[in-house]
Design an enzyme around this catalytic site. Structure first.
Site, PDB file in Angstrom:
ATOM      1  N   GLY A  10      -1.232  -9.323-103.808  1.00 48.87           N
ATOM      2  CA  GLY A  10       0.102  -9.721-104.148  1.00 48.87           C
ATOM      3  C   GLY A  10       1.008  -8.448-104.540  1.00 48.87           C
ATOM      4  O   GLY A  10       0.702  -7.424-104.461  1.00 48.87           O
ATOM      5  N   GLN A  11       2.332  -8.765-104.743  1.00 51.33           N
ATOM      6  CA  GLN A  11       3.342  -7.953-104.860  1.00 51.33           C
ATOM      7  C   GLN A  11       3.014  -6.903-106.044  1.00 51.33           C
ATOM      8  O   GLN A  11       3.144  -5.655-105.805  1.00 51.33           O
ATOM      9  CB  GLN A  11       4.591  -8.486-105.188  1.00 51.33           C
ATOM     10  CG  GLN A  11       4.997  -9.490-103.850  1.00 51.33           C
ATOM     11  CD  GLN A  11       6.572 -10.115-104.060  1.00 51.33           C
ATOM     12  OE1 GLN A  11       7.554  -9.481-103.605  1.00 51.33           O
ATOM     13  NE2 GLN A  11       6.685 -10.963-104.908  1.00 51.33           N
ATOM     14  N   ILE A  37     -11.268 -15.467-110.047  1.00 52.01           N
ATOM     15  CA  ILE A  37     -11.357 -15.612-111.353  1.00 52.01           C
ATOM     16  C   ILE A  37     -11.439 -16.800-111.862  1.00 52.01           C
ATOM     17  O   ILE A  37     -11.580 -16.675-113.024  1.00 52.01           O
ATOM     18  CB  ILE A  37      -9.741 -14.907-111.438  1.00 52.01           C
ATOM     19  CG1 ILE A  37      -8.612 -15.886-111.332  1.00 52.01           C
ATOM     20  CG2 ILE A  37      -9.418 -13.514-111.005  1.00 52.01           C
ATOM     21  CD1 ILE A  37      -7.396 -15.450-111.816  1.00 52.01           C
ATOM     22  N   THR A  62       1.295 -19.089-108.789  1.00 53.22           N
ATOM     23  CA  THR A  62       2.882 -18.952-108.792  1.00 53.22           C
ATOM     24  C   THR A  62       3.830 -19.842-108.121  1.00 53.22           C
ATOM     25  O   THR A  62       4.996 -19.743-108.396  1.00 53.22           O
ATOM     26  CB  THR A  62       3.234 -17.379-108.674  1.00 53.22           C
ATOM     27  OG1 THR A  62       3.039 -17.170-107.048  1.00 53.22           O
ATOM     28  CG2 THR A  62       2.643 -16.646-109.593  1.00 53.22           C
ATOM     29  N   THR A 101       5.731 -14.980-117.868  1.00 49.21           N
ATOM     30  CA  THR A 101       6.964 -15.197-117.179  1.00 49.21           C
ATOM     31  C   THR A 101       8.249 -15.895-117.846  1.00 49.21           C
ATOM     32  O   THR A 101       7.905 -16.180-119.122  1.00 49.21           O
ATOM     33  CB  THR A 101       6.588 -16.375-116.122  1.00 49.21           C
ATOM     34  OG1 THR A 101       7.735 -16.946-115.591  1.00 49.21           O
ATOM     35  CG2 THR A 101       5.941 -17.481-116.727  1.00 49.21           C
ATOM     36  N   TYR A 125       3.896 -24.925-114.449  1.00 52.72           N
ATOM     37  CA  TYR A 125       3.763 -23.702-113.877  1.00 52.72           C
ATOM     38  C   TYR A 125       3.791 -22.790-115.625  1.00 52.72           C
ATOM     39  O   TYR A 125       2.954 -22.143-115.980  1.00 52.72           O
ATOM     40  CB  TYR A 125       4.473 -23.094-112.746  1.00 52.72           C
ATOM     41  CG  TYR A 125       4.657 -21.708-113.126  1.00 52.72           C
ATOM     42  CD1 TYR A 125       3.699 -20.888-112.734  1.00 52.72           C
ATOM     43  CD2 TYR A 125       5.767 -20.950-113.517  1.00 52.72           C
ATOM     44  CE1 TYR A 125       3.717 -19.585-112.709  1.00 52.72           C
ATOM     45  CE2 TYR A 125       6.047 -19.510-113.425  1.00 52.72           C
ATOM     46  CZ  TYR A 125       4.746 -18.911-113.151  1.00 52.72           C
ATOM     47  OH  TYR A 125       5.143 -17.391-113.072  1.00 52.72           O
TER      48      TYR A 125
END
Length: 284
Positions: A10-11, A37, A62, A101, A125
């Site tokens: 990912g980023q 995971i 996400t 987040t 989320y």
């Protein structure tokens, strides 16, 4: 220092590994192909084999809208996966960084949320990310919980790439203008995360680039920096309905970073200019 990084595909995970290598650290990056995971045995086996000094947990479910329909999968990654990694970190006596987040807050009002404000997630989320926070706090003492927002980097999809792609075929766009927050450039955040694990200043932190904006203002600045003649029409959240509730207030105070002796991230406008310049070089 040896650092294990999840979410390498990912980023953020990608940038953390690259930054660590620049610092001469021993970096082990794993994506979902290398490590599931949600498999407790595999997580513990890998951590026991690697014996890291720190784990930076960037992997997460996400997809905010999909989370409403796929709650079991979202919970498995964001809560169970975090629990297995935190437990393995405890066994290895490794420091643990958990990426959280702005969605842990209810997203109302106009004041920036501090680390001391009570969490009150309104979507699934955000709920799972907050449950992940609680798992980390219940299992570990050597942890950093870092809440971020509006993420962009090179190794994945993001708002900037979407806007620049649309600019190729559109000269006018409608973009939500009543959601306020701060973009977070993973290149800048990676430096802070590695600065953190080199200390014992554990706790909950907010970390995004400095300054607040809206999605429509962000889009306007993207086109301005990229030299694209696209008109941005600011619309309301209600005019762009989504399955999951989007917070109208994602502003977060980063004062604690300074109090604890960490450098704040650069202004989001500065981060955007650097990102777009590199992006345009790559796509030439």
């Amino acid at each position: 220092m040896k650092v294990l990084v999840t979410g390498y595909s990912g980023q953020l995970g990608y940038d953390v590994v690259q930054e660590g290598k620049r610092r001469g650290l021993e970096m082990i990056g794993v994506g979902s192909k290398e490590l599931d995971i949600t498999d407790e045995e595999k997580v513990h086996t890998l951590v026991q084999k690697v014996k890291p000094d720190a784990i930076i947990h960037c992997a997460a479910y996400t997809a905010v809208d999909n989370a409403e329909d796929n709650q079991e999968a979202c919970f498995d990654v964001n809560v169970n996966g975090t629990k297995y990694l935190a437990s393995a970190a405890k066994e290895a006596d490794a420091k643990f960084v958990y990426i959280s987040t702005d969605y842990v807050f209810e997203g109302t009002g106009t004041e920036p949320f501090t680390e001391e404000n009570p969490a009150c997630p309104v979507g699934y989320y955000g709920l799972t990310k907050y449950e992940g926070e609680k798992v980390v706090q219940s299992l570990l003492e050597k942890y950093y919980i870092v809440r971020i927002s509006w993420v962009f980097g090179f190794n994945g999809k993001n708002f900037i790439k979407t806007m620049l792609r649309l600019a190729e075929t559109r000269d006018e766009l409608n973009v939500v203008g009543d959601q306020h927050g701060s973009p977070t450039y993973t290149f800048d955040l990676a430096k802070l995360l590695l600065d953190m694990v080199e200390t014992d200043k554990y706790g909950v932190y907010h970390a995004s680039n400095e300054g607040f904006t809206t999605w429509s203002q962000f889009a306007e600045e993207i086109f301005n920096v990229a030299g694209k003649a696209v008109k941005v029409n600011s619309i309301t959240t209600e005019e762009y309905p989504t399955k999951a509730v989007r917070p109208k207030n994602s502003r977060m105070s980063k004062d604690k970073l300074e109090r604890k002796g960490f450098n704040r991230l650069p202004a989001w406008q500065d981060a955007l200019k650097r990102y777009v310049a590199e992006y345009q070089e790559e796509v030439k």
